[in-house]
Design a protein around this motif. Structure first.
Motif, PDB file in Angstrom:
ATOM      1  N   LEU A  97       8.381   5.820   7.346  1.00  0.00           N
ATOM      2  CA  LEU A  97       7.405   4.885   6.873  1.00  0.00           C
ATOM      3  C   LEU A  97       6.808   3.575   8.141  1.00  0.00           C
ATOM      4  N   LEU A 101       2.945   4.144  10.365  1.00  0.00           N
ATOM      5  CA  LEU A 101       2.256   2.750  10.354  1.00  0.00           C
ATOM      6  C   LEU A 101       1.477   2.499  11.654  1.00  0.00           C
ATOM      7  N   ILE A 227       6.263  16.012  -5.717  1.00  0.00           N
ATOM      8  CA  ILE A 227       7.237  15.468  -6.810  1.00  0.00           C
ATOM      9  C   ILE A 227       7.059  15.983  -8.146  1.00  0.00           C
ATOM     10  N   PHE A 265      -1.423   9.416  -8.878  1.00  0.00           N
ATOM     11  CA  PHE A 265      -0.102   8.587  -8.894  1.00  0.00           C
ATOM     12  C   PHE A 265      -0.437   8.071 -10.590  1.00  0.00           C
ATOM     13  N   LEU A 268       2.043  11.556 -11.151  1.00  0.00           N
ATOM     14  CA  LEU A 268       3.381  11.723 -10.862  1.00  0.00           C
ATOM     15  C   LEU A 268       4.282  10.868 -11.989  1.00  0.00           C
ATOM     16  N   LEU A 272       6.790  11.925 -14.323  1.00  0.00           N
ATOM     17  CA  LEU A 272       8.328  11.388 -14.196  1.00  0.00           C
ATOM     18  C   LEU A 272       9.058  10.952 -15.515  1.00  0.00           C
TER      19      LEU A 272
ATOM     20  N   LEU B  51      14.868   0.420  -4.614  1.00  0.00           N
ATOM     21  CA  LEU B  51      14.343  -0.082  -3.149  1.00  0.00           C
ATOM     22  C   LEU B  51      12.996  -0.408  -3.944  1.00  0.00           C
ATOM     23  N   PHE B  53       8.566  -0.350  -3.624  1.00  0.00           N
ATOM     24  CA  PHE B  53       7.456  -0.251  -2.538  1.00  0.00           C
ATOM     25  C   PHE B  53       6.532  -1.152  -3.300  1.00  0.00           C
ATOM     26  N   MET B 109       9.970   6.289  -5.741  1.00  0.00           N
ATOM     27  CA  MET B 109       8.298   7.130  -5.350  1.00  0.00           C
ATOM     28  C   MET B 109       7.783   6.006  -6.822  1.00  0.00           C
ATOM     29  N   LEU B 112       6.177   3.170  -5.242  1.00  0.00           N
ATOM     30  CA  LEU B 112       4.627   3.373  -4.059  1.00  0.00           C
ATOM     31  C   LEU B 112       3.617   4.164  -4.748  1.00  0.00           C
ATOM     32  N   ALA B 113       3.748   4.316  -6.011  1.00  0.00           N
ATOM     33  CA  ALA B 113       2.444   4.977  -6.682  1.00  0.00           C
ATOM     34  C   ALA B 113       1.613   3.535  -6.900  1.00  0.00           C
ATOM     35  N   VAL B 116       0.011   1.804  -5.246  1.00  0.00           N
ATOM     36  CA  VAL B 116      -1.381   2.753  -4.435  1.00  0.00           C
ATOM     37  C   VAL B 116      -2.177   2.438  -5.460  1.00  0.00           C
ATOM     38  N   LEU B 238      -0.387  -1.449   0.365  1.00  0.00           N
ATOM     39  CA  LEU B 238       1.216  -1.212   0.931  1.00  0.00           C
ATOM     40  C   LEU B 238       1.535  -2.110   1.923  1.00  0.00           C
ATOM     41  N   VAL B 239       0.934  -1.689   3.056  1.00  0.00           N
ATOM     42  CA  VAL B 239       0.972  -2.977   4.514  1.00  0.00           C
ATOM     43  C   VAL B 239       2.065  -3.542   4.427  1.00  0.00           C
ATOM     44  N   ILE B 242       4.995  -3.334   2.948  1.00  0.00           N
ATOM     45  CA  ILE B 242       6.571  -2.592   4.155  1.00  0.00           C
ATOM     46  C   ILE B 242       6.767  -3.749   4.473  1.00  0.00           C
ATOM     47  N   LEU B 245       9.504  -4.912   2.771  1.00  0.00           N
ATOM     48  CA  LEU B 245      10.983  -4.633   3.548  1.00  0.00           C
ATOM     49  C   LEU B 245      10.780  -4.537   4.281  1.00  0.00           C
TER      50      LEU B 245
END
Lengths: 285, 346
Positions: A97, A101, A227, A265, A268, A272, B51, B53, B109, B112-113, B116, B238-239, B242, B245
Motif C-alpha cells: 500500500l 502511494l 475478488i 465496488f 464487490l 461478498l 483491519l 481502510f 476489502m 477498502l471498497a 472509495v 483513501l490517503v 492509509i 493506518l
C-alpha cells in the motif's frame, strides 16, 4: 448503438482483468496482496508515453518498454518491499500500500504532475464493419488483453515453470519438498504480474489520460475484479474485470457519470454478501 | 505508569493554550483529532483483529454530518458531535454487515471498497455535500469564559475540548479492552472457531466493535469540522485512511497510546523538519516502510523492550503477540477459497 457501448465496456474491463489477473496470480502463489498493481500499470503507461509520444518510436516498442520497465519495478518491489516483511501478510499488505502511494508521489514530483493526453494507437474514429459501428481502439485493446491472458494461461498450463508456479499455488510445502524454489517462484510471479500490469497500462493509456493517479482506480477495480472472480482464480479475475466493464458501460444513461466508478465496488460488496468465494472460486469446505 | 501519563497529559492540555502560539495550538488540535481516529482504528485492529481502510472516510462521514447540521439546523454544539458519532456508527454498522459471513482479509476489502464509495458519494451527492467545493463557514462555538478573563484566543481553547475528548476516548477504550467483552473480542481475534465453541457471540461482538470504532472516528470527524470550519471530499480520501493506518503501525499495534504517539509524530514531525512540501509524502512513506521492515512493533514496541530491561515482571511482547495474531487473521480466513484443493490452471 448498445453494441458500441458494450465493446467499449469490454475493452476497459479487459484491462481491469489484466490488472486483476496479476493480483490473483500473486495472491495464489505468494499469498500476498499486491496493492501497487494499478500503479505499476501507471508506470507502464508513462514509459509507453515516453517511448511512443516523446521519442516517437513505434507502438510495439512502447509496449515492450512498458512490459519490461514495469517488470523491473515489480522485481524491486518484491525485493525491497515484500521480502523483508518475513512472510507476514499484514506487513506485506501495508507495505505494498505504501509502495502504491510512493510510486504515485515519485512520478508526481519527479516526472510530471499534469495529466497528459495519450494519442490513440489503433485509431479512435468509429469505423463501420458490416453495419456495426466500432472504434478500432476498443476492439484492439480487447483483443490484445485477451491474447495476453491466453498467453499466460498457456504458459501456466504447459511450461515447466508454469507447472512449478501452479504447484506452489496448490500447496507450497509439497512443492518445496518436490524441489521447487519458493523464493524464485515468488520472484517469477511478481515479474509476470508486474509485466502484465505494464502491458495493461499501455493498453489503457489511449482510453483516458495519463496521470500519476491513473493507476488508483484501475488498481482498486482490478482488486474488485479479482475478488469478484474468486481470489484464487486467474480466469476469474478476467471474468470479473469484463463483468465490471460491461456494467459500467451499461450504466451510462442510467447513473450520473460521477457514480460510475462506484459500480465496481457495489458489485464487490454484493458478491461478498452472496458468494464470498467469488464467481469462480472454489467453495470453502 | 498509566496514572502518571494521564496526569501529565492533563497538565499539558491545560497549559498548552496559554503558552502556545496560534499556529502551534492549531497543529496540536489537529494532531489530537487525528489521534482520536488513530485510537479508534488501533482498538479495532489490535484487539478486534479487524483491519480497516475506511477510517478516513468514516471520519469524513462524521465531519460532513456535523458540517451539514451546523450550517442548516445549527443545534447546540455538543449535539453536532453526537450527530456525527451516531450517523457514522450507522454507516459503520451497514459496512460491517456484509463481513459477518466472511472474515479476515475480506473485511479489509469491504472497508477498502466502502472508502472509495464514500469518497465518490462525498463528491457527487451535491445536494447534500455541495460536491467538490465542500461546505464552508461551519460555526465554531466559542468558550467565552477563558477569552475574557485569561486572554486566551478562542481558537486555542479547542485544545481543551479536543484534549478532554481524546483522554476520555483512550480511557474508555482501554477499559473496554480489559472488560469481559474486550477479552471476548481478543479471543475472537486469536481463534474465531475456538471462541465460537466457547459460546462467544462472535458476530454481535465483531459488529459492535466495528460500530463503536466507527462512532469514535465519526466523533473525531465532527470535531475536525468545527476545528477547521470547512470540509471537502479531498480531505477524506483513501490517503487519509492509509495515514491513520500508518499512525497505528508506527505507534505500535497493541498500544492505544502508541496510536496517539503515531498521530502526533506524523502531524508534528513534518512541521519540525520543514521539508519542501513536495517531499513530505515521500519521506513519510519511506518512514512507514522502514518501520514495517525493521521495527514492526512500532514505537510502543521499542518502549516495551526498553522498560522490559528495567522491570522483569512486565509482560513481554504484548504488542508482538497482538500483531502476530492480527496478521494471522489475515492469512487464515475460514472462507478462504480453497484454490489449494484444485488442480486448475486458473
Amino acid at each position: 448503438m448498445y453494441l458500441q457501448q458494450i465493446i467499449q465496456g469490454l475493452s476497459v474491463g479487459a484491462v481491469y482483468g489484466l490488472v486483476g489477473i496479476g493480483i490473483a496470480l500473486i495472491y495464489r502463489t505468494a499469498r500476498i496482496y499486491q496493492f501497487a498493481q494499478g500503479d505499476l500499470a501507471m508506470i507502464g503507461a508513462y514509459v509507453a508515453f515516453g517511448v511512443y509520444v516523446v521519442w516517437g518510436l513505434p507502438p510495439v516498442v512502447a509496449l515492450a518498454a512498458a512490459f519490461i520497465f514495469s517488470m523491473l519495478v515489480g522485481l524491486l518491489i518484491e525485493r525491497f518491499a515484500v521480502r523483508p516483511m518475513g512472510g507476514n501478510a499484514l506487513r506485506a499488505l501495508i507495505s505494498t500500500l505504501a509502495v502504491s502511494l510512493l510510486l504515485r508521489e515519485l512520478v508526481r514530483v519527479f516526472v510530471d504532475a499534469d495529466p497528459r493526453n495519450f494519442p490513440s494507437v489503433f485509431g479512435d474514429s468509429p469505423v463501420d464493419i458490416a453495419g456495426i459501428i466500432v472504434v478500432p481502439q476498443n476492439v484492439w485493446v480487447l483483443i490484445l488483453s485477451l491474447a495476453v491472458a491466453a498467453g499466460l494461461h498457456l504458459f501456466l498450463a504447459t511450461s515447466r515453470t508454469g507447472r512449478a508456479l501452479r504447484s506452489v499455488a496448490q500447496d507450497p510445502d509439497a512443492a518445496a519438498l518436490q524441489g521447487v524454489d519458493l523464493r524464485r517462484a515468488a520472484v517469477i510471479t511478481f515479474a509476470i504480474a508486474s509485466a502484465l500490469a505494464g502491458a495493461g497500462g499501455f493498453l489503457i493509456a489511449p482510453l483516458s489520460y495519463v496521470s500519476p493517479t491513473m493507476g488508483v482506480l484501475s488498481g482498486l477495480k482490478g482488486f474488485a475484479a479479482a475478488i469478484v472472480g474468486g481470489m484464487g482464480s486467474v480466469h476469474g479475475a478476467m471474468v470479473g474485470g469484463l463483468l465490471i466493464g460491461i456494467m459500467e458501460a451499461l450504466s451510462i444513461g442510467f447513473l450520473p457519470s460521477g457514480y460510475r466508478d462506484a459500480i465496481a465496488f457495489a458489485l464487490l460488496g454484493f458478491i461478498l454478501l452472496a458468494k464470498p468465494e467469488g464467481l469462480m472460486g472454489a467453495r470453502a469446505l | 505508569m498509566k496514572r502518571a501519563a494521564i496526569a501529565l497529559s492533563v497538565l499539558v492540555i491545560a497549559i498548552a493554550p496559554v503558552v502556545l502560539g496560534p499556529y502551534t495550538a492549531y497543529l496540536l488540535s489537529l494532531a489530537m483529532v487525528l489521534a482520536i481516529v488513530a485510537v479508534s482504528h488501533s482498538f479495532l485492529l489490535s484487539f478486534g483483529g479487524q483491519l480497516s481502510f475506511a477510517h478516513g472516510a468514516l471520519m469524513g462521514v462524521g465531519a460532513y454530518t456535523a458540517a451539514i447540521l451546523g450550517t442548516t439546523v445549527a443545534p447546540p454544539f455538543p449535539l453536532t458531535l453526537v450527530g456525527g458519532a451516531v450517523v457514522t456508527a450507522l454507516v459503520g454498522l451497514v459496512m460491517g454487515l456484509p463481513t459477518i459471513r466472511v472474515s479476515g482479509h475480506y473485511l479489509a476489502m469491504v472497508t477498502l471498497a466502502a472508502a472509495v464509495v464514500l469518497h465518490i458519494v462525498f463528491l457527487n451527492w451535491t445536494g447534500l455535500t455541495k460536491g467538490p467545493a465542500g461546505i464552508t463557514s461551519i460555526p465554531r462555538p466559542s468558550l467565552d469564559l477563558a477569552t475574557s478573563t485569561l486572554g486566551i484566543p478562542a481558537k486555542s481553547q479547542w485544545i481543551w475540548v479536543i484534549g478532554t475528548i481524546l483522554i476520555a476516548a483512550v480511557w474508555l477504550l482501554s477499559r473496554l479492552k480489559d472488560s469481559r467483552s474486550g477479552l471476548a473480542l481478543v479471543a475472537i481475534r486469536e481463534n474465531e472457531t475456538a471462541a465460537v465453541s466457547l459460546g462467544v457471540p462472535v458476530n454481535r461482538l465483531k459488529l459492535a466493535a466495528f460500530t463503536l470504532s466507527a462512532a469514535v472516528a465519526g466523533l473525531a470527524g465532527a470535531l475536525f469540522a468545527h476545528l477547521i470550519g470547512f470540509v471537502s471530499p479531498d480531505s477524506f480520501s483513501l490517503v487519509l485512511s492509509i495515514e491513520v493506518l500508518a499512525m497505528v503501525i508506527i505507534g505500535g499495534i497493541g498500544s492505544l497510546i502508541g496510536a496517539v504517539l503515531g498521530a502526533f509524530l506524523l502531524i508534528l514531525l513534518p512541521e519540525v523538519l520543514r521539508f519542501g512540501e513536495d517531499y513530505r509524502m515521500i519521506v513519510f512513506l519511506l518512514v512507514l516502510m522502514a518501520t514495517l521492515a525493521f521495527f514492526p512493533a512500532g514505537l510502543a514496541g521499542l518502549a516495551t523492550s526498553a522498560t522490559r530491561r528495567l522491570r522483569s515482571d512486565r509482560p513481554a511482547g504484548l504488542g508482538a503477540a497482538a500483531e502476530e495474531s492480527a496478521a494471522r487473521s489475515l492469512t487464515t480466513s475460514e472462507t478462504e477459497p480453497t484454490a489449494r484443493a484444485t488442480n486448475e490452471v486458473g
